[in-house]
Write an enzyme that holds these catalytic residues in place. Structure first.
Site, PDB file in Angstrom:
ATOM      1  N   ASP A  10       0.871  -1.182   0.000  1.00 36.01           N
ATOM      2  CA  ASP A  10       0.000   0.000   0.000  1.00 36.01           C
ATOM      3  C   ASP A  10       0.899   1.221   0.000  1.00 36.01           C
ATOM      4  O   ASP A  10       2.102   1.128   0.243  1.00 36.01           O
ATOM      5  CB  ASP A  10      -0.898  -0.020   1.262  1.00 36.01           C
ATOM      6  CG  ASP A  10      -1.761   1.235   1.368  1.00 36.01           C
ATOM      7  OD1 ASP A  10      -2.342   1.632   0.348  1.00 36.01           O
ATOM      8  OD2 ASP A  10      -1.837   1.833   2.460  1.00 36.01           O
ATOM      9  N   SER A  11       0.291   2.374  -0.218  1.00 35.22           N
ATOM     10  CA  SER A  11       1.043   3.627  -0.180  1.00 35.22           C
ATOM     11  C   SER A  11       1.462   3.981   1.249  1.00 35.22           C
ATOM     12  O   SER A  11       2.273   4.871   1.445  1.00 35.22           O
ATOM     13  CB  SER A  11       0.181   4.748  -0.754  1.00 35.22           C
ATOM     14  OG  SER A  11      -1.050   4.801  -0.058  1.00 35.22           O
ATOM     15  N   CYS A  28     -11.319   3.481  -0.587  1.00 34.40           N
ATOM     16  CA  CYS A  28      -9.993   3.909  -0.156  1.00 34.40           C
ATOM     17  C   CYS A  28      -9.669   3.169   1.133  1.00 34.40           C
ATOM     18  O   CYS A  28     -10.552   3.001   1.997  1.00 34.40           O
ATOM     19  CB  CYS A  28      -9.988   5.417   0.086  1.00 34.40           C
ATOM     20  SG  CYS A  28      -8.451   6.018   0.823  1.00 34.40           S
ATOM     21  N   THR A  29      -8.432   2.739   1.256  1.00 39.11           N
ATOM     22  CA  THR A  29      -8.026   1.931   2.411  1.00 39.11           C
ATOM     23  C   THR A  29      -8.283   2.625   3.752  1.00 39.11           C
ATOM     24  O   THR A  29      -8.479   1.968   4.766  1.00 39.11           O
ATOM     25  CB  THR A  29      -6.519   1.655   2.339  1.00 39.11           C
ATOM     26  OG1 THR A  29      -5.852   2.902   2.120  1.00 39.11           O
ATOM     27  CG2 THR A  29      -6.203   0.684   1.239  1.00 39.11           C
ATOM     28  N   HIS A  30      -8.240   3.958   3.764  1.00 42.49           N
ATOM     29  CA  HIS A  30      -8.358   4.697   5.017  1.00 42.49           C
ATOM     30  C   HIS A  30      -9.799   4.848   5.496  1.00 42.49           C
ATOM     31  O   HIS A  30     -10.047   5.076   6.675  1.00 42.49           O
ATOM     32  CB  HIS A  30      -7.777   6.103   4.855  1.00 42.49           C
ATOM     33  CG  HIS A  30      -6.292   6.145   4.826  1.00 42.49           C
ATOM     34  ND1 HIS A  30      -5.550   5.453   3.900  1.00 42.49           N
ATOM     35  CD2 HIS A  30      -5.398   6.810   5.611  1.00 42.49           C
ATOM     36  CE1 HIS A  30      -4.262   5.689   4.114  1.00 42.49           C
ATOM     37  NE2 HIS A  30      -4.147   6.509   5.149  1.00 42.49           N
ATOM     38  N   CYS A  54      -4.109  -1.151  -1.981  1.00 40.28           N
ATOM     39  CA  CYS A  54      -4.273   0.296  -2.116  1.00 40.28           C
ATOM     40  C   CYS A  54      -5.233   0.483  -3.282  1.00 40.28           C
ATOM     41  O   CYS A  54      -4.991  -0.034  -4.375  1.00 40.28           O
ATOM     42  CB  CYS A  54      -2.924   0.932  -2.432  1.00 40.28           C
ATOM     43  SG  CYS A  54      -3.007   2.679  -2.855  1.00 40.28           S
ATOM     44  N   ASN A  55      -6.316   1.193  -3.030  1.00 42.79           N
ATOM     45  CA  ASN A  55      -7.300   1.381  -4.103  1.00 42.79           C
ATOM     46  C   ASN A  55      -6.719   2.150  -5.280  1.00 42.79           C
ATOM     47  O   ASN A  55      -6.959   1.811  -6.428  1.00 42.79           O
ATOM     48  CB  ASN A  55      -8.511   2.130  -3.553  1.00 42.79           C
ATOM     49  CG  ASN A  55      -9.369   1.251  -2.676  1.00 42.79           C
ATOM     50  OD1 ASN A  55     -10.353   0.694  -3.121  1.00 42.79           O
ATOM     51  ND2 ASN A  55      -8.990   1.114  -1.419  1.00 42.79           N
ATOM     52  N   THR A  56      -5.937   3.194  -4.970  1.00 42.80           N
ATOM     53  CA  THR A  56      -5.384   4.016  -6.050  1.00 42.80           C
ATOM     54  C   THR A  56      -4.435   3.183  -6.911  1.00 42.80           C
ATOM     55  O   THR A  56      -4.520   3.197  -8.141  1.00 42.80           O
ATOM     56  CB  THR A  56      -4.645   5.235  -5.451  1.00 42.80           C
ATOM     57  OG1 THR A  56      -5.524   5.909  -4.545  1.00 42.80           O
ATOM     58  CG2 THR A  56      -4.194   6.187  -6.525  1.00 42.80           C
ATOM     59  N   TYR A  71      -0.609   8.501  -2.654  1.00 42.71           N
ATOM     60  CA  TYR A  71      -0.668   8.167  -4.077  1.00 42.71           C
ATOM     61  C   TYR A  71      -1.908   8.828  -4.706  1.00 42.71           C
ATOM     62  O   TYR A  71      -1.956   9.053  -5.898  1.00 42.71           O
ATOM     63  CB  TYR A  71      -0.814   6.650  -4.277  1.00 42.71           C
ATOM     64  CG  TYR A  71       0.427   5.807  -4.078  1.00 42.71           C
ATOM     65  CD1 TYR A  71       1.590   6.310  -3.504  1.00 42.71           C
ATOM     66  CD2 TYR A  71       0.417   4.471  -4.479  1.00 42.71           C
ATOM     67  CE1 TYR A  71       2.704   5.493  -3.329  1.00 42.71           C
ATOM     68  CE2 TYR A  71       1.528   3.653  -4.313  1.00 42.71           C
ATOM     69  CZ  TYR A  71       2.667   4.159  -3.734  1.00 42.71           C
ATOM     70  OH  TYR A  71       3.764   3.343  -3.568  1.00 42.71           O
ATOM     71  N   GLY A  72      -2.889   9.082  -3.857  1.00 38.40           N
ATOM     72  CA  GLY A  72      -4.217   9.479  -4.336  1.00 38.40           C
ATOM     73  C   GLY A  72      -4.299  10.817  -5.037  1.00 38.40           C
ATOM     74  O   GLY A  72      -5.327  11.140  -5.637  1.00 38.40           O
ATOM     75  N   GLU A  99      -5.415   9.251   9.209  1.00 36.72           N
ATOM     76  CA  GLU A  99      -4.004   9.233   9.624  1.00 36.72           C
ATOM     77  C   GLU A  99      -3.834   9.921  10.982  1.00 36.72           C
ATOM     78  O   GLU A  99      -3.019   9.523  11.796  1.00 36.72           O
ATOM     79  CB  GLU A  99      -3.141   9.971   8.595  1.00 36.72           C
ATOM     80  CG  GLU A  99      -3.062   9.282   7.256  1.00 36.72           C
ATOM     81  CD  GLU A  99      -1.813   8.449   7.094  1.00 36.72           C
ATOM     82  OE1 GLU A  99      -0.781   8.805   7.663  1.00 36.72           O
ATOM     83  OE2 GLU A  99      -1.905   7.429   6.386  1.00 36.72           O
TER      84      GLU A  99
HETATM   85  N1  DGL Z   1      -4.039   3.839   0.006  1.00 38.25           N
HETATM   86  C1  DGL Z   1      -4.699   4.891  -0.722  1.00 38.25           C
HETATM   87  C2  DGL Z   1      -5.969   4.329  -1.381  1.00 38.25           C
HETATM   88  O1  DGL Z   1      -6.519   3.335  -0.940  1.00 38.25           O
HETATM   89  C3  DGL Z   1      -5.066   6.075   0.163  1.00 38.25           C
HETATM   90  C4  DGL Z   1      -3.888   6.905   0.595  1.00 38.25           C
HETATM   91  C5  DGL Z   1      -3.151   7.545  -0.552  1.00 38.25           C
HETATM   92  O2  DGL Z   1      -3.678   8.489  -1.176  1.00 38.25           O
HETATM   93  O3  DGL Z   1      -2.045   7.101  -0.841  1.00 38.25           O
HETATM   94  O4  DGL Z   1      -6.417   4.873  -2.353  1.00 38.25           O
END
Ligand code: DGL
Length: 277
Positions: free
Chosen positions: A18-19, A195-197, A81-83, A50-51, A161
């Site tokens: 993941d990011s 999104c993971t968060h 990571c979704n992105t 990453y988003g 976060e």
């Molecule tokens: N892990 C990213 C996602 O799931 C969220 C955090 C990021 O923007 O890197 O899209």
């Protein structure tokens, strides 16, 4: 050439990247579903988020993260990571033809299609995920009549976060993003946390949207997909010791501290190694 069950080293860990620490929500679901497996988790904290990055940059980062996991030896890879899944899944698969790679978008789309009765589905995610329309494609591939609306909710990443998962501020931000979507005659009946968060903010989100609406995320369905693949490919660990090792591209102490809220258990700093991509 397609691999057969005997081609995999079953005792290798499952690689997850993941990011940052957000993908630990996916790791948590994986550990619950596959308790006998070892996991190697990489959080590219130095380059988060990453988003907000371009597709070229996200693809490059995803390929670098995947290479680190592949070079350390993993039998299967999960892009948690979704992105990175939305943008880099095909590139990672092409770069590592010998390793099955699972992203989180398709499992999330499956969960949404299952939950929705009306077919009106809202997806909230990072700017880059929404721009790339991967959820839109994945949902309409399963359910062509679905009406999918995507909305970038970037501030949710910072709130998660920061540990501000509930309370006044989280709900005010959720209200600002979500009220225009749900306060509508044609409101969706399903909200995808793309999104993971975002699963950390589920309570705050649930408090401001229609209580009848289903809230889905991809962690559980991704773990289910990985479980199915491990079974189908006959690559389940036979020693059954479990265990996780963590890699991060930035401060190990910070990773351990912020990661525990996402993983739902403490992370000893000694289990975290610093790596350079
Ligand atoms: N892990 C990213 C996602 O799931 C969220 C955090 C990021 O923007 O890197 O899209």
């Amino acid at each position: 050439m397609t691999k057969t069950a005997t081609d995999y080293n079953n005792e290798l860990p499952i690689g997850v990247f993941d990011s940052g620490v957000g993908g630990l929500t996916v790791l948590k679901a994986l550990m619950r579903r596959l308790p006998g497996e070892r996991f190697l988790y990489l959080g590219d904290c130095a380059r988060l988020p990453y988003g907000t990055k371009s597709p070229q940059t996200v693809t490059r980062y995803a390929l670098q993260a995947a290479s680190v996991l592949a070079s350390r030896g993993v039998k299967l890879m999960v892009i948690a990571c979704n992105t990175a899944s939305a943008i880099g899944l095909d590139a990672v698969r092409a770069a590592h033809p010998g390793i099955p790679v699972v992203g989180v978008v398709e499992p999330g789309a499956q969960a949404a299609c299952k939950a929705s009765r009306s077919g009106r589905i809202a997806v909230i995610a990072t700017e880059s995920t929404i721009r790339g329309r991967a959820y839109h494609r994945a949902i309409t591939a399963i359910r062509p009549d679905a009406q999918v609306d995507g909305h970038a909710c970037s501030l949710f990443v910072s709130l998660a976060e920061e540990g501000w998962h509930t309370g006044e501020i989280a709900e005010a931000v959720a209200m600002r993003y979500l009220d225009p979507i749900f306060n509508d005659a044609h409101a969706p009946d399903t909200l995808v946390l793309g999104c993971t968060h975002f699963p950390l903010l589920k309570q705050a989100i649930g408090n401001v949207i229609n209580p009848e609406a289903a809230i889905v995320d991809s962690a559980g369905t991704t773990a289910q997909a990985v479980h199915g693949l491990v079974h189908d490919l006959g690559m389940g660990a036979t020693e059954g010791h479990g265990g996780i090792r963590f890699l991060t591209t930035d401060d190990a102490a910070r990773f351990a501290r912020t990661g525990q809220g996402f993983l739902g258990r403490s992370i000893p700093e000694d289990d975290v190694r610093l790596v350079d991509l």
